[in-house]
Design an enzyme around this catalytic site. Structure first.
Site, PDB file in Angstrom:
ATOM      1  N   ASP A 112      15.718  -4.346   7.765  1.00  0.00           N
ATOM      2  CA  ASP A 112      16.033  -5.681   8.258  1.00  0.00           C
ATOM      3  C   ASP A 112      14.910  -6.052   9.214  1.00  0.00           C
ATOM      4  O   ASP A 112      14.830  -5.512  10.324  1.00  0.00           O
ATOM      5  CB  ASP A 112      17.382  -5.679   8.987  1.00  0.00           C
ATOM      6  CG  ASP A 112      17.797  -7.079   9.441  1.00  0.00           C
ATOM      7  OD1 ASP A 112      16.919  -7.958   9.493  1.00  0.00           O
ATOM      8  OD2 ASP A 112      18.980  -7.281   9.758  1.00  0.00           O
ATOM      9  N   HIS A 113      14.041  -6.943   8.805  1.00  0.00           N
ATOM     10  CA  HIS A 113      12.834  -7.198   9.587  1.00  0.00           C
ATOM     11  C   HIS A 113      13.139  -7.776  10.966  1.00  0.00           C
ATOM     12  O   HIS A 113      12.290  -7.728  11.853  1.00  0.00           O
ATOM     13  CB  HIS A 113      11.875  -8.126   8.822  1.00  0.00           C
ATOM     14  CG  HIS A 113      12.370  -9.522   8.647  1.00  0.00           C
ATOM     15  ND1 HIS A 113      13.076  -9.914   7.528  1.00  0.00           N
ATOM     16  CD2 HIS A 113      12.281 -10.612   9.436  1.00  0.00           C
ATOM     17  CE1 HIS A 113      13.387 -11.187   7.649  1.00  0.00           C
ATOM     18  NE2 HIS A 113      12.913 -11.639   8.783  1.00  0.00           N
ATOM     19  N   HIS A 119      21.084  -9.722   9.451  1.00  0.00           N
ATOM     20  CA  HIS A 119      20.449 -10.142  10.697  1.00  0.00           C
ATOM     21  C   HIS A 119      21.452 -10.295  11.845  1.00  0.00           C
ATOM     22  O   HIS A 119      21.295  -9.697  12.913  1.00  0.00           O
ATOM     23  CB  HIS A 119      19.744 -11.494  10.514  1.00  0.00           C
ATOM     24  CG  HIS A 119      18.604 -11.459   9.548  1.00  0.00           C
ATOM     25  ND1 HIS A 119      17.925 -10.306   9.217  1.00  0.00           N
ATOM     26  CD2 HIS A 119      18.002 -12.444   8.844  1.00  0.00           C
ATOM     27  CE1 HIS A 119      16.972 -10.594   8.359  1.00  0.00           C
ATOM     28  NE2 HIS A 119      17.001 -11.888   8.112  1.00  0.00           N
TER      29      HIS A 119
END
Length: 503
Positions: A188-189, A251
């Site tokens: 998850d960036h 996110h």
């Protein structure tokens, strides 16, 4: 969490989907930034794998031009040359394990021999999620997934990891048949952003904050992930996903868990993830009645963004003209544990909102008014901490102070910490830390199987109700506004309001 003063182990990164947008915009720029800061080992190589049949020189020509475009005129030519000597490509049909994967196996052997790299490989699947299990199975079938002789094999998977609880369970089961959990890195960036990582340091490294981070002092928490862009060219994907699927199980829930979790016993990966998992399991599940009362969906109509006319969602390319896909979602979450009992967490995300902005607001309870009842102060300024995640990373402390003068009156003031002002600008895509952590085997910032399934367990009942009862009022918010009026009512019914940092 990983140390930041060590170079990664010698290894080879294999990128499936190497000719795609993610490789161009994020992966190679992140690798460039890591190399510039001396985090990459000298014995390192990258193998791009794509459907296109390309020569390595043609692949590098494409990548180098994109790197120059991304980094700009200050790009280090020596570093480009270093990457050129370590970048390779092979292409073919991902379904063909007789040719493509045998070619990959031979290329890996040649690269390891010529560059004196031990057989440590990590595979980045920048592919559509429906290919995750199939590609992984073919890698392993060809002997490229097994960890032997002290060498490791790791697999990074981009979101979304499943479409609902059942598909997430199925994908986890498929992968765990052929891999160990410690080989799987669900990326998850958002967790690569400095401010997100700083939440743990801010909370547990500062004794003035942690004692008040609970139901005794906190009134409520707000988490906003606002996007100014619409769906752009992603209509085909987005119309089958929607805002809830696209943003909340990954996110937003990551931000919720880092904000709400108990102190871990250490910063070892599983110690941190155990506490995150507890929060996800403590979030009260939604009943169908809860969905109607505590979940809001919206879809943008036409409007103005930066004084330019923009189309409605249903007029975007590859979107059905009668689409019922939501581009906005807001939820009221209840965490059923001792620390957060009766403290609501309000979360929202949407497209074509007034600004691109992500923040966490910790709103504290009001101080007693009794002391000030015979003064000019009509109402006390409430305290809050705002953690800004993007685009400007930093932290704001909002409190009240006496206005200078002969009478007692109060004004609101802010104390601001901004990463750029204090630490200077650092080139970052958000992927540097995550790629580095994978290379050194630190999974702290990656989701575990139980976390993925717990997230979908919360979201799936909402998806079910929204599917069963299509929205009748779409589009229900104008582009360039903060979403549907129902989202405001979600807080107003509790005598609260969304904090609008950006007008």
């Amino acid at each position: 969490m990983s140390e930041t003063n060590k170079t990664a182990e010698p290894c080879v990164m294999v990128i499936f989907g190497a000719t795609g947008d993610l490789t161009k915009r994020k992966l190679f720029p992140a690798l460039y930034n890591l190399a510039k800061e001396n985090f990459l080992p000298e014995n390192f190589a990258i193998i791009g794998v794509g459907r296109q049949e390309l020569e390595t020189k043609d692949f590098w020509s494409k990548i180098s031009a994109e790197l120059i475009e991304f980094i700009g005129k200050n790009i280090d030519k020596n570093l480009l040359k270093w990457f050129e000597e370590r970048t390779f490509y092979t292409g073919g049909d991902f379904d063909d394990d007789k040719k493509l994967f045998k070619d990959l196996k031979a290329l890996l052997a040649d690269v390891c021999q010529n560059l004196e790299i031990p057989e440590n490989f990590f595979y980045y699947l920048a592919t559509p999620p429906q290919l995750f299990a199939n590609v992984t199975e073919k890698i392993c079938k060809n002997g490229l997934g097994k960890q032997t002789d002290g060498n490791w094999r790791r697999f990074i998977y981009e979101k979304p990891f499943g479409r609902d609880l059942e598909s997430a369970k199925t994908l986890n089961a498929q992968l765990l048949k052929i891999l160990d959990e410690n080989q799987i890195y669900r990326i998850d960036h958002y967790l690569g952003k400095e401010t997100v990582q700083n939440i743990l340091v801010f909370r547990f490294g500062n004794s003035i904050f942690e004692p008040i981070w609970n139901r005794n002092y906190v009134d409520h928490v707000q988490i906003t992930v606002a996007e100014q862009l619409g769906v752009e060219t992603r209509g085909g994907y987005y119309d089958t996903a929607g805002a809830l699927r696209d943003m909340i199980p990954n996110h937003i829930f990551q931000l919720v868990t880092l904000t709400a979790m108990e102190p871990p016993v250490s910063f070892e990966p599983d110690a941190v993830r155990n506490e995150q998992s507890k929060i996800l399991h403590a979030i009260q599940p939604f009943t169908p009645e809860d969905v109607l009362q505590k979940a809001v969906r919206g879809q943008y109509g036409e409007g103005e963004i930066d004084k330019k006319k923009v189309p409605a969602y249903r007029s975007e390319p590859n979107v059905a003209p009668d689409s019922n896909t939501e581009t906005y979602a807001a939820l009221k979450l209840s965490i059923d544990n001792w620390r957060w009992a009766n403290v609501p967490f309000y979360v929202r995300t949407g497209k074509h909102l007034p600004a691109k902005h992500t923040e966490i607001v910790i709103q504290f309870k009001k101080a007693p008014f009794m002391l000030f009842r015979n003064t000019q102060i009509e109402r006390l300024t409430t305290n809050r901490i705002v953690i800004h995640i993007q685009p400007d990373e930093g932290i704001t402390l909002h409190f009240g102070a006496k206005i200078p003068g002969p009478i007692v009156d109060m004004g609101a003031v802010d104390m601001d910490f901004n990463y750029l002002d204090h630490f200077g600008e650092t080139a970052s895509t958000g992927y540097e830390r995550l790629l580095f952590d994978c290379m050194i085997g630190d999974a702290t910032l990656f989701q575990r199987a139980d976390m993925v399934e717990a997230s979908w367990r919360i979201v799936s009942p909402i998806l079910d109700v929204w599917k069963a009862i299509p929205a009748r009022d779409f589009p229900n918010y104008e582009s360039g506004t903060w979403g549907p009026k129902e989202a405001d009512l979600l807080l107003e019914q509790d005598n609260r309001k969304w904090k609008q940092t950006v007008d």
